[in-house]
Design a protein around this motif. Structure first.
Motif, PDB file in Angstrom:
ATOM      1  N   PHE A 129      10.624  96.620  32.927  1.00 24.47           N
ATOM      2  CA  PHE A 129      11.027  97.974  32.556  1.00 24.47           C
ATOM      3  C   PHE A 129      12.112  97.948  31.483  1.00 24.47           C
ATOM      4  N   VAL A 130      13.095  97.072  31.649  1.00 30.05           N
ATOM      5  CA  VAL A 130      14.170  96.976  30.660  1.00 30.05           C
ATOM      6  C   VAL A 130      13.606  96.550  29.307  1.00 30.05           C
ATOM      7  N   VAL A 131      12.761  95.522  29.304  1.00 28.52           N
ATOM      8  CA  VAL A 131      12.168  95.028  28.058  1.00 28.52           C
ATOM      9  C   VAL A 131      11.280  96.104  27.427  1.00 28.52           C
ATOM     10  N   GLY A 132      10.424  96.719  28.241  1.00 22.25           N
ATOM     11  CA  GLY A 132       9.485  97.714  27.727  1.00 22.25           C
ATOM     12  C   GLY A 132      10.176  98.946  27.162  1.00 22.25           C
ATOM     13  N   LEU A 133      11.185  99.445  27.862  1.00 22.70           N
ATOM     14  CA  LEU A 133      11.895 100.626  27.379  1.00 22.70           C
ATOM     15  C   LEU A 133      12.685 100.316  26.104  1.00 22.70           C
ATOM     16  N   TYR A 134      13.240  99.116  26.012  1.00 21.05           N
ATOM     17  CA  TYR A 134      13.950  98.728  24.785  1.00 21.05           C
ATOM     18  C   TYR A 134      12.968  98.653  23.615  1.00 21.05           C
ATOM     19  N   MET A 135      11.808  98.055  23.862  1.00 18.18           N
ATOM     20  CA  MET A 135      10.802  97.979  22.810  1.00 18.18           C
ATOM     21  C   MET A 135      10.345  99.376  22.386  1.00 18.18           C
ATOM     22  N   GLY A 136      10.131 100.245  23.368  1.00 18.35           N
ATOM     23  CA  GLY A 136       9.566 101.553  23.077  1.00 18.35           C
ATOM     24  C   GLY A 136      10.528 102.528  22.433  1.00 18.35           C
ATOM     25  N   PHE A 137      11.806 102.465  22.844  1.00 26.28           N
ATOM     26  CA  PHE A 137      12.753 103.471  22.359  1.00 26.28           C
ATOM     27  C   PHE A 137      13.738 102.936  21.320  1.00 26.28           C
ATOM     28  N   VAL A 138      13.693 101.634  21.063  1.00 26.14           N
ATOM     29  CA  VAL A 138      14.585 101.059  20.056  1.00 26.14           C
ATOM     30  C   VAL A 138      13.805 100.359  18.953  1.00 26.14           C
ATOM     31  N   LEU A 139      12.903  99.460  19.312  1.00 21.63           N
ATOM     32  CA  LEU A 139      12.201  98.658  18.317  1.00 21.63           C
ATOM     33  C   LEU A 139      11.029  99.385  17.663  1.00 21.63           C
ATOM     34  N   ALA A 140      10.284 100.149  18.455  1.00 19.95           N
ATOM     35  CA  ALA A 140       9.101 100.831  17.903  1.00 19.95           C
ATOM     36  C   ALA A 140       9.518 101.911  16.907  1.00 19.95           C
ATOM     37  N   PRO A 141       8.837 101.998  15.763  1.00 19.23           N
ATOM     38  CA  PRO A 141       9.185 103.017  14.757  1.00 19.23           C
ATOM     39  C   PRO A 141       8.616 104.382  15.137  1.00 19.23           C
ATOM     40  N   PRO A 142       9.093 105.449  14.515  1.00 15.16           N
ATOM     41  CA  PRO A 142       8.505 106.780  14.748  1.00 15.16           C
ATOM     42  C   PRO A 142       7.049 106.810  14.269  1.00 15.16           C
ATOM     43  N   ASP A 143       6.259 107.655  14.898  1.00 11.04           N
ATOM     44  CA  ASP A 143       4.867 107.824  14.481  1.00 11.04           C
ATOM     45  C   ASP A 143       4.817 108.672  13.211  1.00 11.04           C
ATOM     46  N   TYR A 144       3.859 108.364  12.335  1.00 10.57           N
ATOM     47  CA  TYR A 144       3.811 109.069  11.058  1.00 10.57           C
ATOM     48  C   TYR A 144       3.387 110.525  11.203  1.00 10.57           C
ATOM     49  N   GLN A 145       2.758 110.879  12.338  1.00  9.39           N
ATOM     50  CA  GLN A 145       2.342 112.265  12.565  1.00  9.39           C
ATOM     51  C   GLN A 145       3.243 112.975  13.581  1.00  9.39           C
ATOM     52  N   GLN A 146       3.510 112.314  14.724  1.00  3.94           N
ATOM     53  CA  GLN A 146       4.221 112.950  15.831  1.00  3.94           C
ATOM     54  C   GLN A 146       5.718 112.654  15.857  1.00  3.94           C
ATOM     55  N   GLY A 147       6.190 111.811  14.940  1.00  3.37           N
ATOM     56  CA  GLY A 147       7.610 111.482  14.934  1.00  3.37           C
ATOM     57  C   GLY A 147       8.005 110.718  16.179  1.00  3.37           C
TER      58      GLY A 147
END
Length: 256
Positions: A36-54
């Motif tokens: 959970f810690v790894v996944g949430l860090y990847m999802g809310f810190v490392l992953a960039p915004p989506d080009y359509q949904q931000g």
């Protein structure tokens, strides 16, 4: 071959089941926390915004795994319920009962996060879309399973009635999965398919996978912990419970 079958079925014994699950709960719980810690860090810190949904798309890292787990857990619950109904295996009945609250939680999370995602995407928290409606039915099926166990005092009758409900409701799982293909729905189709490459950035894809495993590990830990408590309640007068919990034997406690 027969000897191997006997080795597997021995874990249906309440005492052996309790011992085995006691070693597994902590391991799966720790794995869940790390993932959970790894996944949430990847999802809310490392992953960039989506080009359509931000940034609003990031809810998928919670929504998609919970929706998958809600369907998967229902199938597993129905299988355990069927095993308990047909072969009268106590631990199977306990596992089915233990899965229901976690499955209901996953179904609720899927509906809630879907509503949060739907507001900026569709302009409404809820629409009577085929995917959403069938997912709501899944949530109610979980609640019905739990309610039957609570409403019927006789445990065997409660397990039998709940098993029938679970088996009837399993037809809803493929309806949820294929609803976006069978009907013209607002809900988008699957972005992760076994037959083709995912239609999302690599970091987003791997984040979803990490979160799926996190939900999976959590579900296993939660279900096994709940099953152990249910087993202790059912077997509280058995000799093995006194031995495991270092309780003094009473006259009411039967000898093994």
């Amino acid at each position: 071959m027969a000897e191997k079958s006997i080795q597997w079925f021995k874990f249906a014994s309440p005492a052996r089941f309790y011992d085995l699950t006691g070693r597994l709960v902590w391991g799966f719980g720790i794995l869940a926390a790390v993932l959970f810690v790894v996944g949430l860090y990847m999802g809310f810190v490392l992953a960039p915004p989506d080009y359509q949904q931000g940034n609003s798309y990031r809810i998928i890292f919670i929504h998609v795994p919970s929706a998958w787990m809600a369907m998967f857990l229902y199938v597993v619950m129905a299988i355990y319920a069927a095993v308990g109904l047909i072969w009268r295996i106590k631990t199977a009945e306990i596992m089915a009962k233990a899965i229901a609250p976690t499955g209901a939680l996953m179904a609720f999370l899927a509906l809630w996060t879907g509503a949060v995602w739907g507001k900026p995407t569709w302009g409404a928290f809820w629409v009577w879309d085929a995917r959403l409606t069938s997912s709501l039915i899944l949530f109610f099926m979980y609640l019905g399973f739990i309610a039957l166990h609570a409403a019927i005092e006789d445990r065997q009758r409660a397990a039998n009635a709940s098993a029938v409900l679970a088996l009837v409701g399993i037809i809803n799982v493929p309806i949820i999965y294929f609803s976006v293909h069978w009907w013209n729905t607002l809900h988008q189709g699957a972005t992760i398919k076994a037959t083709s490459a995912p239609s999302m950035a690599a970091i987003m894809f791997f984040t979803v996978i990490v979160m799926v495993f996190a939900y999976w590990m959590y579900s296993i830990a939660a279900v096994l912990a709940r099953a152990r408590l249910e087993l202790l309640e059912r077997e509280k007068h058995a000799a093995w419970v006194s031995e495991r919990l270092n309780l003094p034997r009473t006259k009411e406690t039967p000898h093994a």
